[in-house]
Design a protein around this motif. Structure first.
Motif, PDB file in Angstrom:
ATOM      1  N   GLY A  40      38.837  15.215  75.394  1.00 48.24           N
ATOM      2  CA  GLY A  40      39.499  16.040  74.400  1.00 48.24           C
ATOM      3  C   GLY A  40      39.828  15.329  73.101  1.00 48.24           C
ATOM      4  N   MET A  41      39.472  14.062  72.977  1.00 49.60           N
ATOM      5  CA  MET A  41      39.759  13.347  71.727  1.00 49.60           C
ATOM      6  C   MET A  41      38.839  13.853  70.633  1.00 49.60           C
ATOM      7  SD  MET A  41      40.686   9.384  72.579  1.00 49.60           S
ATOM      8  CE  MET A  41      41.256   8.994  70.946  1.00 49.60           C
ATOM      9  N   GLN A  42      39.433  14.128  69.500  1.00 53.98           N
ATOM     10  CA  GLN A  42      38.671  14.579  68.340  1.00 53.98           C
ATOM     11  C   GLN A  42      38.574  13.433  67.336  1.00 53.98           C
ATOM     12  OE1 GLN A  42      40.675  18.070  66.956  1.00 53.98           O
ATOM     13  NE2 GLN A  42      40.079  19.280  68.738  1.00 53.98           N
ATOM     14  N   LEU A  43      37.824  13.660  66.260  1.00 54.91           N
ATOM     15  CA  LEU A  43      37.627  12.630  65.247  1.00 54.91           C
ATOM     16  C   LEU A  43      38.958  12.142  64.688  1.00 54.91           C
ATOM     17  CD1 LEU A  43      35.667  10.971  63.575  1.00 54.91           C
ATOM     18  CD2 LEU A  43      35.557  12.867  61.956  1.00 54.91           C
ATOM     19  N   MET A  44      39.890  13.041  64.469  1.00 54.18           N
ATOM     20  CA  MET A  44      41.200  12.666  63.931  1.00 54.18           C
ATOM     21  C   MET A  44      41.945  11.735  64.893  1.00 54.18           C
ATOM     22  SD  MET A  44      42.937  12.921  61.331  1.00 54.18           S
ATOM     23  CE  MET A  44      44.553  12.767  60.678  1.00 54.18           C
ATOM     24  N   ASP A  45      41.791  11.939  66.184  1.00 55.44           N
ATOM     25  CA  ASP A  45      42.436  11.066  67.171  1.00 55.44           C
ATOM     26  C   ASP A  45      41.850   9.658  67.126  1.00 55.44           C
ATOM     27  OD1 ASP A  45      44.163  13.077  68.304  1.00 55.44           O
ATOM     28  OD2 ASP A  45      42.367  13.921  69.247  1.00 55.44           O
ATOM     29  N   TRP A  46      40.539   9.548  66.946  1.00 60.93           N
ATOM     30  CA  TRP A  46      39.901   8.239  66.846  1.00 60.93           C
ATOM     31  C   TRP A  46      40.343   7.529  65.566  1.00 60.93           C
ATOM     32  CZ3 TRP A  46      37.874   5.998  70.868  1.00 60.93           C
ATOM     33  CH2 TRP A  46      37.366   6.785  71.898  1.00 60.93           C
TER      34      TRP A  46
END
Length: 70
Positions: A40-46
């Motif tokens: 569920g990690m999105q680009l913003m989380d990375w």
């Protein structure tokens, strides 16, 4: 003299690297998420992980360089 080189990365790690502090340090939560499979990690989380992790990388590099010079 070597201690002064550690001051900025240490302060950045303890402030930006850990903020927000409650309920747990933010970077710690992101690391646990990645170790749990990053589901569920999105680009913003990375990007968030990179921003909160950068001061720690800076601190580790500074410590390694200080010990290499000795």
């Amino acid at each position: 003299m070597q201690e002064k080189k550690w001051l900025m990365p240490l302060m950045a790690s303890l402030t930006l690297g850990l903020a927000p502090f409650v309920p747990e340090p933010h970077v710690w939560g992101k690391i646990k998420w990645v170790l749990g499979g990053a589901n569920g990690m999105q680009l913003m989380d990375w990007f968030d992980l990179a921003m909160h992790g950068a001061p720690w990388v800076w601190l580790i590099i500074t410590v390694i360089q200080s010990f290499k010079k000795k």
